[in-house]
Design an enzyme around this catalytic site. Structure first.
Site, PDB file in Angstrom:
ATOM      1  N   ARG A  22     -13.268  -4.549  17.707  1.00 51.55           N
ATOM      2  CA  ARG A  22     -12.663  -3.301  17.249  1.00 51.55           C
ATOM      3  C   ARG A  22     -13.564  -2.113  17.566  1.00 51.55           C
ATOM      4  NH1 ARG A  22      -9.403  -4.825  11.761  1.00 51.55           N
ATOM      5  NH2 ARG A  22      -8.896  -6.953  12.345  1.00 51.55           N
ATOM      6  N   SER A 137       1.313 -18.271  -3.732  1.00 45.74           N
ATOM      7  CA  SER A 137       0.985 -17.081  -2.959  1.00 45.74           C
ATOM      8  C   SER A 137       1.948 -16.900  -1.792  1.00 45.74           C
ATOM      9  CB  SER A 137      -0.451 -17.205  -2.428  1.00 45.74           C
ATOM     10  OG  SER A 137      -0.779 -16.155  -1.552  1.00 45.74           O
ATOM     11  N   SER A 189       2.455  -4.248   4.445  1.00 48.73           N
ATOM     12  CA  SER A 189       2.145  -3.040   5.207  1.00 48.73           C
ATOM     13  C   SER A 189       2.311  -3.163   6.706  1.00 48.73           C
ATOM     14  CB  SER A 189       0.712  -2.598   4.911  1.00 48.73           C
ATOM     15  OG  SER A 189      -0.218  -3.583   5.349  1.00 48.73           O
ATOM     16  N   HIS A 217       0.585  -0.218  -1.262  1.00 48.83           N
ATOM     17  CA  HIS A 217       1.319   0.608  -0.299  1.00 48.83           C
ATOM     18  C   HIS A 217       2.540   1.277  -0.923  1.00 48.83           C
ATOM     19  CE1 HIS A 217      -1.082  -0.496   3.193  1.00 48.83           C
ATOM     20  NE2 HIS A 217      -1.141  -1.706   2.657  1.00 48.83           N
ATOM     21  N   THR A 245      -4.086   0.996  -5.555  1.00 44.11           N
ATOM     22  CA  THR A 245      -5.227   1.660  -4.942  1.00 44.11           C
ATOM     23  C   THR A 245      -5.155   3.154  -5.207  1.00 44.11           C
ATOM     24  OG1 THR A 245      -6.462   1.996  -2.886  1.00 44.11           O
ATOM     25  CG2 THR A 245      -4.068   1.997  -2.714  1.00 44.11           C
ATOM     26  N   LYS A 248      -4.822   5.464  -0.971  1.00 41.58           N
ATOM     27  CA  LYS A 248      -3.710   5.689  -0.053  1.00 41.58           C
ATOM     28  C   LYS A 248      -2.906   6.900  -0.515  1.00 41.58           C
ATOM     29  CE  LYS A 248      -3.589   1.081   1.977  1.00 41.58           C
ATOM     30  NZ  LYS A 248      -4.853   0.545   1.438  1.00 41.58           N
ATOM     31  N   THR A 277     -21.578  -3.913 -10.190  1.00 41.19           N
ATOM     32  CA  THR A 277     -21.542  -2.872  -9.163  1.00 41.19           C
ATOM     33  C   THR A 277     -21.451  -1.516  -9.826  1.00 41.19           C
ATOM     34  OG1 THR A 277     -20.499  -2.233  -7.080  1.00 41.19           O
ATOM     35  CG2 THR A 277     -19.019  -2.796  -8.870  1.00 41.19           C
ATOM     36  N   THR A 363      -5.190  -9.195  12.064  1.00 41.54           N
ATOM     37  CA  THR A 363      -4.398  -8.429  11.101  1.00 41.54           C
ATOM     38  C   THR A 363      -2.930  -8.829  11.168  1.00 41.54           C
ATOM     39  OG1 THR A 363      -5.963  -6.602  11.343  1.00 41.54           O
ATOM     40  CG2 THR A 363      -3.853  -6.101  10.296  1.00 41.54           C
TER      41      THR A 363
END
Length: 410
Positions: A22, A137, A189, A217, A245, A248, A277, A363
Site C-alpha cells: 500500500r 459472526s 462498507s 458507517h 465511531t 467518520k 491506554t 480488504t
C-alpha cells in the site's frame, strides 16, 4: 551475525509480489474547502478533490466542531494526562459518553481510542464474561470484529452474509441454555449493503441470544437523530450493544459502545484495551460532542448527502460505469483487477486531480477490487460531472469493461 533487516525486506517483497503493498497519499485537508485538499506529491503540492473520505458529512470542518476543540484546548490543554483510571477521565469525556448514551437511547456508553479498539476489546471482553459463549459472526464482518472474536477464545460459527436462514440453523443447533452472541454490522462498507437488523433481533429473542451491532458507517448518517440504521428501522431498543465511531460522520476520533449500565460497567472494569491506554484528549471529546449534538437536531447534512449520492450514482450509471447497486451512501465501482485498480487510482490523482484510494485484497476478496466513492454534502455538481468524465477516460485507457446495458438504454 543475523541480518534482521532481511526478514523485513522479504516480508515487504512478498507484499509487492502479491500486489498488496500500500502507498499512502500525503494529503493536507483545508478547513472550509472540503472536499478540496492539497496533495503533497513527489513533484510538489497540488490541489485535488477527495472522493473517498470517511468524513462522510464534512463535520471535521464544521465551525461548531472546530470551535469546541479550540475553546477546550485553550482552557484545558492538549492531552488527557493519563489513562481513564489515572487522572485521564476528563469532564468533556464524561459528557461525551452521556451524549452517546442519549443518542442510542441506552443506559450507558463507553468511549475507546478508536472504532477498531472498541470492537476488538469490546467483543473479546464481552464474550469472555459469558461462560462458554458461542459467537455467531457474519461472514463479511470487519477485521476489528474478527480480531475481537479471535481474542475472546470463544467458539465461533460464521453465518453466510446477511443469511437469516443460515443464522437460524446455527442458533437452532446450539444448546438452548448456552450463552450466544450474534455479531454483525448495519452497513457493510465495501458493498454498501444493509443487515436485516429486525430479523436478526427476532432470531436473537427466539433463541435467547445477545446482539452486538457495529454501526460505524451509519451513526450520524441515518435515523432522525443520527442514531444509525437501527434507529431508522425502529430496532435501536432491541439491540443489546451498539458500537460506533467518532471518526467518520462525526468527523473526529475515537470509538464507543452503548448498552445497559451493568454490561458497559463490566467491560469498563475488565477490558485491557480500555484500562491500559490513555484517554481521549479533552479537545477531541468536546469536538465530538459538538458534532453529535448538531446532528441530533440538523437533518440538512444527511438530506444533502443523500441527494449528492443519488446524483453521483445516476451520472456514473448513465456513463456505463459498473456501479454496484445498494441503498446507502457507499458507491463502489468494480474493477476486478488489482493492478488496474491501482493504475486507475494513480491516473485519477495524477492527471485529473481526483483522489480515490484503490481497494484491493485483503480488504476485499481477490477479483472484486474496486474504487470506493463516498459523496459528501459538499461535492458540487461540477465536481460530479468532472468525476464522471475522468472515470470514463480512465476506463477507456485501461480497457476496463463498461456496463453495456446502461449505455444501450441511453
Amino acid at each position: 551475525m543475523i541480518n534482521y533487516n532481511l526478514y523485513f525486506a522479504d516480508a515487504l517483497a512478498s507484499l509487492r509480489q502479491e500486489r498488496r503493498y500500500r502507498v499512502f497519499a500525503d494529503l493536507e485537508r483545508i478547513a472550509g474547502r472540503f472536499p478540496r485538499a492539497i496533495w503533497h506529491s513527489p513533484a510538489g503540492p497540488r490541489d485535488v478533490v477527495v472522493w473517498c473520505s470517511n468524513d462522510y458529512l464534512g463535520m471535521g470542518q464544521h465551525p461548531k466542531v472546530i470551535g469546541a476543540m479550540i475553546e477546550t484546548a485553550t482552557r484545558m490543554g492538549a492531552g488527557a494526562g493519563g489513562t481513564r483510571n489515572i487522572s485521564g477521565t476528563n469532564h468533556p469525556l464524561v459528557g461525551l459518553e452521556r451524549e452517546l448514551a442519549d443518542l442510542h437511547r441506552k443506559e450507558a456508553a463507553l468511549v475507546f481510542t478508536s472504532g477498531y479498539v472498541s470492537n476488538e476489546t469490546g467483543i473479546s471482553t464481552l464474550a469472555r464474561l459469558l461462560p462458554n459463549c458461542l459467537i455467531l459472526s457474519d461472514s463479511l464482518n470487519h477485521n476489528s470484529m474478527i480480531e475481537g472474536i479471535r481474542q475472546s477464545g470463544c467458539e465461533k460459527k460464521v453465518f453466510r452474509h446477511n443469511d437469516i436462514l443460515h443464522l437460524e440453523e446455527l442458533l437452532w443447533a446450539a444448546e438452548p441454555q448456552r450463552p450466544k452472541l450474534i455479531v454483525f454490522e448495519s452497513i457493510y462498507s465495501m458493498d454498501g449493503d444493509i443487515a436485516p437488523i429486525n430479523a436478526i433481533c427476532d432470531l436473537a429473542k427466539r433463541y435467547g441470544a445477545m446482539t452486538y451491532l457495529d454501526e460505524v458507517h451509519a451513526v450520524g448518517m441515518y435515523g432522525q437523530r443520527g442514531g444509525g440504521v437501527a434507529e431508522r428501522d425502529g430496532a435501536m431498543g432491541r439491540v443489546d450493544v451498539i458500537e460506533g465511531t467518532l471518526a467518520k460522520a462525526f468527523g473526529c476520533l475515537g470509538g464507543y459502545i452503548a448498552g445497559k449500565a451493568e454490561l458497559v460497567d463490566a467491560i469498563r472494569s475488565y477490558a485491557p484495551g480500555f484500562i491500559f491506554t490513555s484517554a481521549l484528549p479533552p479537545p477531541v471529546c468536546a469536538a465530538a460532542s459538538a458534532a453529535i449534538r448538531h446532528l441530533k437536531t440538523s437533518n440538512w447534512e444527511r438530506e444533502r448527502q443523500q441527494d449528492r449520492v443519488a446524483r453521483v450514482k445516476a451520472i456514473l450509471g448513465a456513463a456505463g460505469l459498473p456501479v454496484a447497486a445498494n441503498d446507502t451512501h457507499i458507491v463502489p465501482i468494480l474493477v476486478g483487477d488489482p493492478d488496474k485498480c491501482t493504475m486507475a487510482s494513480d491516473f485519477l490523482l495524477e492527471e485529473h486531480g481526483i483522489y480515490i484510494q484503490p481497494i484491493n485484497y485483503p480488504t476485499v476478496p481477490k477479483g472484486t477490487e474496486r474504487l470506493r466513492i463516498t459523496p459528501s454534502p459538499y461535492h458540487d455538481e461540477a465536481q460530479t460531472d468532472l468525476l464522471a468524465e475522468a472515470l470514463v477516460d480512465v476506463w477507456q485507457r485501461l480497457d476496463l469493461p463498461f456496463n453495456e446495458r446502461a449505455l444501450a438504454a441511453e
